[in-house]
Design a protein around this motif. Structure first.
Motif, PDB file in Angstrom:
ATOM      1  N   PRO A 207       8.341   2.454  -2.916  1.00 58.81           N
ATOM      2  CA  PRO A 207       9.165   1.788  -3.933  1.00 58.81           C
ATOM      3  C   PRO A 207       8.424   0.674  -4.656  1.00 58.81           C
ATOM      4  O   PRO A 207       8.607   0.479  -5.861  1.00 58.81           O
ATOM      5  N   ALA A 208       7.568  -0.056  -3.927  1.00 52.14           N
ATOM      6  CA  ALA A 208       6.812  -1.147  -4.545  1.00 52.14           C
ATOM      7  C   ALA A 208       5.820  -0.616  -5.562  1.00 52.14           C
ATOM      8  O   ALA A 208       5.689  -1.165  -6.669  1.00 52.14           O
TER       9      ALA A 208
ATOM     10  N   SER B  34      14.353   4.879 -12.200  1.00 53.28           N
ATOM     11  CA  SER B  34      15.309   5.650 -11.397  1.00 53.28           C
ATOM     12  C   SER B  34      14.679   6.089 -10.086  1.00 53.28           C
ATOM     13  O   SER B  34      15.321   6.043  -9.023  1.00 53.28           O
ATOM     14  N   THR B  35      13.410   6.511 -10.150  1.00 59.06           N
ATOM     15  CA  THR B  35      12.688   6.922  -8.947  1.00 59.06           C
ATOM     16  C   THR B  35      12.517   5.745  -7.989  1.00 59.06           C
ATOM     17  O   THR B  35      12.756   5.873  -6.777  1.00 59.06           O
ATOM     18  N   ALA B  36      12.120   4.579  -8.528  1.00 60.82           N
ATOM     19  CA  ALA B  36      11.943   3.395  -7.688  1.00 60.82           C
ATOM     20  C   ALA B  36      13.259   2.980  -7.044  1.00 60.82           C
ATOM     21  O   ALA B  36      13.310   2.629  -5.865  1.00 60.82           O
ATOM     22  N   SER B  37      14.341   3.032  -7.822  1.00 61.43           N
ATOM     23  CA  SER B  37      15.651   2.644  -7.290  1.00 61.43           C
ATOM     24  C   SER B  37      16.108   3.608  -6.204  1.00 61.43           C
ATOM     25  O   SER B  37      16.655   3.185  -5.172  1.00 61.43           O
ATOM     26  N   ALA B  38      15.878   4.911  -6.408  1.00 61.12           N
ATOM     27  CA  ALA B  38      16.271   5.904  -5.404  1.00 61.12           C
ATOM     28  C   ALA B  38      15.469   5.732  -4.118  1.00 61.12           C
ATOM     29  O   ALA B  38      16.021   5.800  -3.008  1.00 61.12           O
ATOM     30  N   LEU B  39      14.160   5.474  -4.248  1.00 60.85           N
ATOM     31  CA  LEU B  39      13.323   5.253  -3.069  1.00 60.85           C
ATOM     32  C   LEU B  39      13.735   3.980  -2.332  1.00 60.85           C
ATOM     33  O   LEU B  39      13.792   3.952  -1.099  1.00 60.85           O
ATOM     34  N   ALA B  40      14.038   2.928  -3.104  1.00 64.39           N
ATOM     35  CA  ALA B  40      14.461   1.668  -2.478  1.00 64.39           C
ATOM     36  C   ALA B  40      15.781   1.852  -1.732  1.00 64.39           C
ATOM     37  O   ALA B  40      15.956   1.323  -0.625  1.00 64.39           O
ATOM     38  N   TYR B  41      16.699   2.602  -2.327  1.00 64.90           N
ATOM     39  CA  TYR B  41      17.985   2.834  -1.664  1.00 64.90           C
ATOM     40  C   TYR B  41      17.797   3.644  -0.376  1.00 64.90           C
ATOM     41  O   TYR B  41      18.409   3.339   0.654  1.00 64.90           O
TER      42      TYR B  41
ATOM     43  N   HIS C 241      15.120   3.799   1.567  1.00 69.61           N
ATOM     44  CA  HIS C 241      14.501   2.982   2.609  1.00 69.61           C
ATOM     45  C   HIS C 241      15.444   1.894   3.107  1.00 69.61           C
ATOM     46  O   HIS C 241      15.355   1.479   4.268  1.00 69.61           O
ATOM     47  N   SER C 242      16.356   1.426   2.232  1.00 71.41           N
ATOM     48  CA  SER C 242      17.304   0.401   2.673  1.00 71.41           C
ATOM     49  C   SER C 242      18.279   0.942   3.713  1.00 71.41           C
ATOM     50  O   SER C 242      18.797   0.184   4.542  1.00 71.41           O
ATOM     51  N   THR C 243      18.516   2.253   3.680  1.00 69.14           N
ATOM     52  CA  THR C 243      19.411   2.865   4.673  1.00 69.14           C
ATOM     53  C   THR C 243      18.669   3.256   5.950  1.00 69.14           C
ATOM     54  O   THR C 243      19.307   3.620   6.943  1.00 69.14           O
TER      55      THR C 243
ATOM     56  N   VAL D 201      14.909  -7.761  -0.894  1.00 72.40           N
ATOM     57  CA  VAL D 201      13.938  -7.340  -1.911  1.00 72.40           C
ATOM     58  C   VAL D 201      14.285  -5.949  -2.441  1.00 72.40           C
ATOM     59  O   VAL D 201      14.225  -5.699  -3.651  1.00 72.40           O
ATOM     60  N   LEU D 202      14.661  -5.048  -1.550  1.00 71.26           N
ATOM     61  CA  LEU D 202      15.011  -3.693  -1.975  1.00 71.26           C
ATOM     62  C   LEU D 202      16.239  -3.697  -2.879  1.00 71.26           C
ATOM     63  O   LEU D 202      16.338  -2.888  -3.807  1.00 71.26           O
ATOM     64  N   SER D 203      17.171  -4.610  -2.624  1.00 72.55           N
ATOM     65  CA  SER D 203      18.366  -4.687  -3.468  1.00 72.55           C
ATOM     66  C   SER D 203      17.998  -5.121  -4.888  1.00 72.55           C
ATOM     67  O   SER D 203      18.639  -4.699  -5.857  1.00 72.55           O
ATOM     68  N   PHE D 204      16.971  -5.950  -5.038  1.00 67.43           N
ATOM     69  CA  PHE D 204      16.503  -6.343  -6.360  1.00 67.43           C
ATOM     70  C   PHE D 204      16.006  -5.121  -7.127  1.00 67.43           C
ATOM     71  O   PHE D 204      16.266  -4.970  -8.320  1.00 67.43           O
TER      72      PHE D 204
END
Length: 247
Positions: free
Chosen positions: A53-54, A98-105, A107-109, A207-210
């Motif tokens: 995601p980063a 969209s890809t970064a947001s999906a990956l962050a979501y 990993h957040s789970t 950070v992932l929520s950002f």
């Protein structure tokens, strides 16, 4: 289209493009922070996929800045080609974000399983400054103001604690408020109370929520840009064509 309306649209385009720079900086900073945090605490993660995601966020931020520059330039001149390129960049940026947001979501789970090696790293603590894992443990406890995996009692079950005579936990467990703390377990009120697992998960979740909430922000800004550029392209003055006479 009247000159006054065209001037208004170009002003909106310039202001929104500058807002795109701000969004790009915010998105980029969240990506940089996540990347640095993951590299610093890499020994606590089961794999390096959490850095994806980063990386994608940094790529998205770069194209956001480029798009903002191009949009500001378009507000000063008319070019059908550059307007088309600008729209293409906006679509590309939205796909990246969209890809970064999906990956962050994702990993957040999965954070609890992502940092599953945390217990093993703490149990293998040696206290040596030459041991990178031990340095990572001390750095995490000092930075996050935590002690042990769940609490300071986790240290009581480690081989390092037994080697110290069963009296001390690492000095990095000490609460910064008490300068006289030396890490003795008979004074637990001088130690940091929360465990590092909860603190680590909370920091990463923040950070992932950002990154996750960066997507709707980018979408809203891009909608304004799409409408503005669309109006400019729709009312683009056409070139006059003439039929060349044959000689």
């Amino acid at each position: 289209m009247s000159d006054e309306r065209r001037k208004t649209l170009k002003t909106i385009l310039q202001l929104t493009s500058q807002l795109l720079w701000v969004v790009g900086l915010v998105v980029g900073l969240s990506g940089v922070y996540l990347l640095m945090y993951c590299r610093q605490s890499s020994v606590f993660f089961s794999h390096s996929y959490i850095m994806l995601p980063a990386v994608v966020t940094l790529a998205s931020a770069s194209f956001l800045l480029v798009s903002g520059f191009l949009g500001s330039w378009l507000s000063l001149r008319d070019s059908t080609f550059l307007q088309g390129l600008f729209v293409f960049l906006l679509v590309f940026v939205f796909c990246l974000e969209s890809t970064a947001s999906a990956l962050a979501y994702f990993h957040s789970t999965q954070l609890h399983s992502e940092i599953s090696p945390l217990s093993a790293v703490f149990k293998n603590y040696t206290g040596s400054s030459q041991d990178p894992n031990s340095r990572a443990v001390d750095a995490a406890q000092e930075e996050l103001q935590c002690c042990g995996v769940s609490s300071y009692r986790d240290w009581l079950e480690t081989s390092w604690f037994n080697r110290t005579g069963g009296l001390w936990v690492p000095h990095s467990c000490c609460n910064n408020t008490f300068s006289f703390c030396n890490g003795t377990v008979d004074q637990p009120w001088l130690l940091n109370t929360p465990g590092c697992q909860v603190k680590l998960e909370s920091s990463l979740q923040f950070v992932l929520s950002f990154i996750i909430w960066g997507l709707p922000l980018v979408f809203l800004v891009e909608v304004v840009l799409f409408v503005t550029v669309g109006q400019l392209m729709k009312n683009q003055s056409l070139m006059d064509y003439q039929i060349l006479e044959k000689h």
